[in-house]
Each structure stands twice: as structure tokens, then as C-alpha cells.
Design a protein around this motif. Structure first.
Motif, PDB file in Angstrom:
ATOM      1  N   LEU A  54       6.505   9.443   9.299  1.00  0.00           N
ATOM      2  CA  LEU A  54       6.763   9.685   7.787  1.00  0.00           C
ATOM      3  C   LEU A  54       5.479  10.198   7.250  1.00  0.00           C
ATOM      4  CD1 LEU A  54       8.475   6.167   7.250  1.00  0.00           C
ATOM      5  CD2 LEU A  54       9.481   8.281   7.485  1.00  0.00           C
ATOM      6  N   SER A  55       5.719  10.887   6.027  1.00  0.00           N
ATOM      7  CA  SER A  55       4.649  11.639   5.260  1.00  0.00           C
ATOM      8  C   SER A  55       3.852  10.153   4.545  1.00  0.00           C
ATOM      9  CB  SER A  55       5.007  12.603   4.320  1.00  0.00           C
ATOM     10  OG  SER A  55       5.803  12.021   3.174  1.00  0.00           O
ATOM     11  N   ALA A  56       2.749  10.436   3.682  1.00  0.00           N
ATOM     12  CA  ALA A  56       2.294   9.494   3.124  1.00  0.00           C
ATOM     13  C   ALA A  56       3.049   9.170   2.076  1.00  0.00           C
ATOM     14  CB  ALA A  56       0.855  10.156   2.784  1.00  0.00           C
ATOM     15  N   PHE A  57       3.672  10.041   1.146  1.00  0.00           N
ATOM     16  CA  PHE A  57       4.611   9.673   0.302  1.00  0.00           C
ATOM     17  C   PHE A  57       5.368   8.676   0.689  1.00  0.00           C
ATOM     18  CE2 PHE A  57       8.363  10.890  -2.170  1.00  0.00           C
ATOM     19  CZ  PHE A  57       7.991  10.401  -3.477  1.00  0.00           C
ATOM     20  N   PHE A  58       6.122   8.977   1.773  1.00  0.00           N
ATOM     21  CA  PHE A  58       7.219   8.009   2.142  1.00  0.00           C
ATOM     22  C   PHE A  58       6.808   6.759   2.330  1.00  0.00           C
ATOM     23  CE2 PHE A  58      10.009  12.039   2.888  1.00  0.00           C
ATOM     24  CZ  PHE A  58      10.783  11.887   2.180  1.00  0.00           C
ATOM     25  N   TRP A  59       5.619   6.588   2.900  1.00  0.00           N
ATOM     26  CA  TRP A  59       4.888   5.348   3.231  1.00  0.00           C
ATOM     27  C   TRP A  59       4.785   4.342   1.869  1.00  0.00           C
ATOM     28  CZ3 TRP A  59       5.230   2.816   7.613  1.00  0.00           C
ATOM     29  CH2 TRP A  59       5.323   3.282   8.728  1.00  0.00           C
ATOM     30  N   PHE A  60       4.247   5.391   1.071  1.00  0.00           N
ATOM     31  CA  PHE A  60       3.974   4.840  -0.455  1.00  0.00           C
ATOM     32  C   PHE A  60       5.335   4.416  -0.991  1.00  0.00           C
ATOM     33  CE2 PHE A  60       4.012   5.539  -5.013  1.00  0.00           C
ATOM     34  CZ  PHE A  60       2.794   4.793  -5.450  1.00  0.00           C
ATOM     35  N   CYS A  61       6.452   5.008  -0.869  1.00  0.00           N
ATOM     36  CA  CYS A  61       7.623   4.851  -1.369  1.00  0.00           C
ATOM     37  C   CYS A  61       8.234   3.371  -0.856  1.00  0.00           C
ATOM     38  CB  CYS A  61       8.637   5.661  -1.043  1.00  0.00           C
ATOM     39  SG  CYS A  61       8.430   7.292  -2.243  1.00  0.00           S
ATOM     40  N   SER A  62       8.057   3.530   0.460  1.00  0.00           N
ATOM     41  CA  SER A  62       8.568   2.248   1.342  1.00  0.00           C
ATOM     42  C   SER A  62       7.802   0.837   0.610  1.00  0.00           C
ATOM     43  CB  SER A  62       8.522   2.397   2.828  1.00  0.00           C
ATOM     44  OG  SER A  62       6.979   2.171   3.083  1.00  0.00           O
ATOM     45  N   ASP A  63       6.746   1.096   0.198  1.00  0.00           N
ATOM     46  CA  ASP A  63       5.822  -0.157  -0.245  1.00  0.00           C
ATOM     47  C   ASP A  63       6.186  -0.443  -1.643  1.00  0.00           C
ATOM     48  OD1 ASP A  63       4.653  -0.580   2.050  1.00  0.00           O
ATOM     49  OD2 ASP A  63       2.696   0.238   1.554  1.00  0.00           O
ATOM     50  N   LYS A  98      -5.412   5.864   1.457  1.00  0.00           N
ATOM     51  CA  LYS A  98      -4.780   4.515   2.247  1.00  0.00           C
ATOM     52  C   LYS A  98      -3.508   5.019   2.951  1.00  0.00           C
ATOM     53  CE  LYS A  98      -2.336   0.111   1.738  1.00  0.00           C
ATOM     54  NZ  LYS A  98      -1.910  -0.573   0.777  1.00  0.00           N
ATOM     55  N   TYR A  99      -2.414   5.676   2.452  1.00  0.00           N
ATOM     56  CA  TYR A  99      -1.285   6.001   2.744  1.00  0.00           C
ATOM     57  C   TYR A  99      -1.313   7.181   3.749  1.00  0.00           C
ATOM     58  CZ  TYR A  99       0.918   2.408  -0.042  1.00  0.00           C
ATOM     59  OH  TYR A  99       1.181   1.332  -0.774  1.00  0.00           O
ATOM     60  N   GLU A 100      -2.307   8.193   3.514  1.00  0.00           N
ATOM     61  CA  GLU A 100      -2.523   9.291   4.365  1.00  0.00           C
ATOM     62  C   GLU A 100      -3.117   8.932   5.606  1.00  0.00           C
ATOM     63  OE1 GLU A 100      -4.941  11.729   1.837  1.00  0.00           O
ATOM     64  OE2 GLU A 100      -3.114  12.409   0.898  1.00  0.00           O
ATOM     65  N   GLU A 101      -3.897   7.749   5.653  1.00  0.00           N
ATOM     66  CA  GLU A 101      -4.562   7.099   6.879  1.00  0.00           C
ATOM     67  C   GLU A 101      -3.218   6.673   7.712  1.00  0.00           C
ATOM     68  OE1 GLU A 101      -7.622   4.389   6.792  1.00  0.00           O
ATOM     69  OE2 GLU A 101      -8.690   5.524   5.330  1.00  0.00           O
ATOM     70  N   ILE A 102      -2.127   6.074   7.081  1.00  0.00           N
ATOM     71  CA  ILE A 102      -1.303   5.288   7.740  1.00  0.00           C
ATOM     72  C   ILE A 102      -0.111   6.420   8.366  1.00  0.00           C
ATOM     73  CG2 ILE A 102       0.871   4.178   7.505  1.00  0.00           C
ATOM     74  CD1 ILE A 102      -0.617   2.355   5.325  1.00  0.00           C
ATOM     75  N   ALA A 103      -0.306   7.587   7.558  1.00  0.00           N
ATOM     76  CA  ALA A 103       0.660   8.823   7.621  1.00  0.00           C
ATOM     77  C   ALA A 103       0.086   9.557   9.214  1.00  0.00           C
ATOM     78  CB  ALA A 103       0.853   9.834   6.698  1.00  0.00           C
ATOM     79  N   ASP A 104      -1.260   9.519   9.141  1.00  0.00           N
ATOM     80  CA  ASP A 104      -1.919  10.177  10.370  1.00  0.00           C
ATOM     81  C   ASP A 104      -1.691   9.427  11.695  1.00  0.00           C
ATOM     82  OD1 ASP A 104      -2.866  12.206   8.644  1.00  0.00           O
ATOM     83  OD2 ASP A 104      -4.959  11.252   8.232  1.00  0.00           O
ATOM     84  N   LYS A 105      -1.698   8.063  11.587  1.00  0.00           N
ATOM     85  CA  LYS A 105      -1.503   7.232  12.769  1.00  0.00           C
ATOM     86  C   LYS A 105      -0.366   7.390  13.128  1.00  0.00           C
ATOM     87  CE  LYS A 105      -4.964   3.556  11.414  1.00  0.00           C
ATOM     88  NZ  LYS A 105      -5.078   2.229  10.994  1.00  0.00           N
ATOM     89  N   ASP A 106       0.832   7.363  12.494  1.00  0.00           N
ATOM     90  CA  ASP A 106       2.117   7.519  12.572  1.00  0.00           C
ATOM     91  C   ASP A 106       2.377   8.892  13.226  1.00  0.00           C
ATOM     92  OD1 ASP A 106       4.975   6.758  12.765  1.00  0.00           O
ATOM     93  OD2 ASP A 106       5.407   7.645  10.954  1.00  0.00           O
ATOM     94  N   LYS A 107       1.812  10.031  12.884  1.00  0.00           N
ATOM     95  CA  LYS A 107       1.988  11.385  13.440  1.00  0.00           C
ATOM     96  C   LYS A 107       1.364  11.227  14.764  1.00  0.00           C
ATOM     97  CE  LYS A 107       1.085  16.218  12.470  1.00  0.00           C
ATOM     98  NZ  LYS A 107       2.051  16.535  12.966  1.00  0.00           N
ATOM     99  N   ALA A 108       0.050  10.666  14.847  1.00  0.00           N
ATOM    100  CA  ALA A 108      -0.352  10.546  16.301  1.00  0.00           C
ATOM    101  C   ALA A 108       0.446   9.934  17.187  1.00  0.00           C
ATOM    102  CB  ALA A 108      -1.882   9.813  16.175  1.00  0.00           C
ATOM    103  N   ARG A 109       1.110   8.592  16.831  1.00  0.00           N
ATOM    104  CA  ARG A 109       2.182   8.087  17.415  1.00  0.00           C
ATOM    105  C   ARG A 109       3.291   8.868  17.847  1.00  0.00           C
ATOM    106  NH1 ARG A 109       7.370   7.311  16.681  1.00  0.00           N
ATOM    107  NH2 ARG A 109       7.086   7.477  14.445  1.00  0.00           N
ATOM    108  N   TYR A 110       3.768   9.371  17.067  1.00  0.00           N
ATOM    109  CA  TYR A 110       4.935  10.514  17.183  1.00  0.00           C
ATOM    110  C   TYR A 110       4.491  11.701  18.235  1.00  0.00           C
ATOM    111  CZ  TYR A 110       8.552  13.960  16.552  1.00  0.00           C
ATOM    112  OH  TYR A 110       9.729  14.789  16.928  1.00  0.00           O
ATOM    113  N   ASP A 111       3.528  12.163  18.145  1.00  0.00           N
ATOM    114  CA  ASP A 111       2.945  13.328  19.070  1.00  0.00           C
ATOM    115  C   ASP A 111       2.693  12.773  20.458  1.00  0.00           C
ATOM    116  OD1 ASP A 111       3.138  15.106  16.938  1.00  0.00           O
ATOM    117  OD2 ASP A 111       0.923  14.961  16.542  1.00  0.00           O
ATOM    118  N   ARG A 112       2.021  11.500  20.390  1.00  0.00           N
ATOM    119  CA  ARG A 112       2.131  10.930  21.806  1.00  0.00           C
ATOM    120  C   ARG A 112       3.284  10.520  22.334  1.00  0.00           C
ATOM    121  NH1 ARG A 112      -0.605   6.939  19.789  1.00  0.00           N
ATOM    122  NH2 ARG A 112       1.039   5.443  20.057  1.00  0.00           N
TER     123      ARG A 112
END
Length: 116
Positions: A54-63, A98-112
Motif C-alpha cells: 500500500l502507498s503512504a496515502f492508503f496507510w493514512f486513509c486506513s487510520d 511516518k506513513y511513508e516509512e510504513i509504506a517503505d516497510k510494506d514495499k520491502a515485504r512485498y518485494d521479499r
């Protein structure tokens, strides 16, 4: 066009129609041709495939979605989306980071997961 000019084209069309009908009498479609006819089938997704990041915006929206809906119960889905977009554009850079960090972690998870 005059009728005389049209007659020539009608004769050509009739001749071509006869040729088509004689060619189609001996035609039998192969097995491969039958699968290509008609509506294309939708490709079936793998239910075990990893979810996209998910992008940072979508993480923000979910909160924030619950807060917006609670504050404005009469809002439609469209109104909630507009409000979330407005809040995201007005958000402090610290909140966005804050949300961009979460998105980066999620992107790393997906790539892995997807590269395995």
C-alpha cells in the motif's frame, strides 16, 4: 450514384458472396480456433499470491477513515474520500514521513515475498 453504377457493385458483391459460401462449405474449424472465438475469459488470480504493498496515502486513509466517518456520519463514500484527500494534502511533513516509512516497510515485504 445512378442505378447503372450501383448494378456493377451489386454484381461484384453477389459474386463475392457465392465465393464465400463455397469456401465455407468445406471449412471445419480446428480445435484451437474454437477457443479463440467469443468472449475472452478472465484470468484467474492465485489466491495464495501476496497482496500488493500500500502507498503512504492508503496507510493514512486506513487510520483516518474511522475518525472521519465518526465525525461526519452523513458523509457518503465519495465525501469521505474527498475529506481524506484534503487531510492528506494539509498534513504535516512529520505525519507524512511516518506513513511513508510504513509504506517503505510494506514495499520491502512485498518485494521479499514476491521474489521468492
Amino acid at each position: 450514384m445512378s442505378e447503372k453504377e450501383k448494378k456493377r457493385f451489386h454484381e461484384m458483391a453477389d459474386k463475392d458472396k457465392k465465393r464465400y459460401e463455397t469456401e465455407m462449405k468445406g471449412y471445419t474449424p480446428s480445435e484451437n480456433d474454437k477457443s479463440k472465438r467469443g468472449k475472452k475469459r478472465k484470468q484467474i488470480k492465485d489466491p495464495n499470491a501476496p497482496k500488493r504493498s500500500l502507498s503512504a496515502f492508503f496507510w493514512f486513509c486506513s487510520d483516518e477513515r474511522g475518525k472521519v466517518k465518526e465525525a461526519n456520519p452523513e458523509y457518503t463514500v465519495r465525501d469521505i474520500a474527498k475529506e481524506l484527500g484534503r487531510r492528506w494534502s494539509d498534513a504535516d511533513p512529520s505525519i507524512k514521513s511516518k506513513y511513508e516509512e510504513i509504506a517503505d516497510k510494506d514495499k520491502a515485504r512485498y518485494d521479499r515475498v514476491s521474489s521468492v
